[in-house]
Design a protein around this motif. Structure first.
Motif, short mmCIF file in Angstrom:
data_model
loop_
_atom_site.label_atom_id
_atom_site.label_comp_id
_atom_site.label_asym_id
_atom_site.label_seq_id
_atom_site.Cartn_x
_atom_site.Cartn_y
_atom_site.Cartn_z
N TRP A 27 47.03 6.51 40.69
CA TRP A 27 47.11 7.90 41.14
C TRP A 27 47.96 8.73 40.19
O TRP A 27 47.54 9.77 39.71
CB TRP A 27 47.68 7.91 42.55
N GLY A 30 46.83 8.46 36.35
CA GLY A 30 45.62 9.27 36.20
C GLY A 30 45.93 10.76 36.18
O GLY A 30 45.31 11.52 35.44
N ALA A 31 46.91 11.17 36.99
CA ALA A 31 47.29 12.58 37.01
C ALA A 31 47.87 13.00 35.66
O ALA A 31 47.55 14.08 35.16
CB ALA A 31 48.31 12.83 38.12
N TRP A 34 44.86 13.05 33.16
CA TRP A 34 43.96 14.17 33.42
C TRP A 34 44.65 15.50 33.07
O TRP A 34 44.01 16.40 32.51
CB TRP A 34 43.49 14.16 34.87
N TRP A 72 44.10 16.32 40.04
CA TRP A 72 43.83 14.87 40.16
C TRP A 72 44.48 14.32 41.43
O TRP A 72 43.86 13.56 42.17
CB TRP A 72 44.35 14.15 38.93
N LEU A 76 41.72 12.83 44.09
CA LEU A 76 41.46 11.39 44.15
C LEU A 76 41.34 10.84 45.58
O LEU A 76 40.38 10.12 45.87
CB LEU A 76 42.51 10.63 43.34
N LEU A 99 36.96 16.76 41.77
CA LEU A 99 37.80 16.85 40.58
C LEU A 99 37.68 18.22 39.93
O LEU A 99 38.69 18.80 39.50
CB LEU A 99 37.43 15.75 39.59
N THR A 103 40.90 20.69 40.15
CA THR A 103 41.52 21.11 38.90
C THR A 103 41.52 22.63 38.77
O THR A 103 42.55 23.23 38.46
CB THR A 103 40.80 20.47 37.70
N ALA A 165 34.74 11.46 33.43
CA ALA A 165 35.65 10.99 34.48
C ALA A 165 34.90 10.73 35.78
O ALA A 165 35.20 9.76 36.48
CB ALA A 165 36.75 12.03 34.71
#
Length: 174
Positions: A27, A30-31, A34, A72, A76, A99, A103, A165
């Protein structure tokens, strides 16, 4: 089968909620990734239009990075909840939708907060009716301005990264 006292519709919701919680390392890592990718799309876009450096570049990079990271973090769990035990096409669609909206929404929100901080010096005192109108309309105009001018920086690289992604998340979240 053991009696749990749950009706059939409640059991999938519990399973979905349990599956919606992503591993913390995935989590948060990935943040960061991204967010960095979204800041990179801004860099590529600014370089492409011939404006790679300006006085506002650090603030813009910060907004796009933080918007990507927050997007993200918000998207998620939603992706995992709505794509739980679904077909690959549905998992891809959920990843693409949540996503992209997460975003763009988080970046627009951060842009609106920065916009509001700048114009706050000319607004009425906090809590008044006039202040409420100024807050709402300043925020709405900032979101509109971001949508009209800021969202173009996600094109075309951001869309390609979003598709990649989404494909990766659709394959990963089975």
């Amino acid at each position: 089968m053991m009696e749990t006292g749950l009706t059939k519709p409640q059991m999938p919701i519990r399973a979905r909620l349990a599956a919606a919680r992503p591993p913390a390392s995935f989590w948060f890592a990935g943040a960061l990734v991204w967010g960095a990718l979204m800041a990179a799309t801004l860099a590529v876009s600014l370089y492409g239009i011939g404006r790679p450096a300006s006085g506002h570049a650090p603030a813009l990079f910060g907004i796009y990075f933080a918007g990507g990271a927050l997007g993200w973090l918000l998207a998620l769990p939603l992706i995992r909840f709505f794509s739980f035990r679904r077909r690959p096409e549905t998992r891809f669609a959920a990843a693409f939708l949540f996503l992209s909206c997460g975003t763009m929404g988080a970046t627009a929100l951060l842009f609106a907060l920065q916009y509001r901080m700048f114009y706050a010096q000319w607004h009425a005192p906090f809590g008044t009716v006039i202040w409420a109108f100024q807050f709402v309309f300043t925020s709405a105009s900032a979101v509109y301005q971001f949508t009209a001018l800021g969202s173009r920086h996600y094109l075309p690289l951001g869309v390609a990264l979003l598709v990649a992604a989404s494909l990766w998340l659709a394959r990963r979240n089975r």
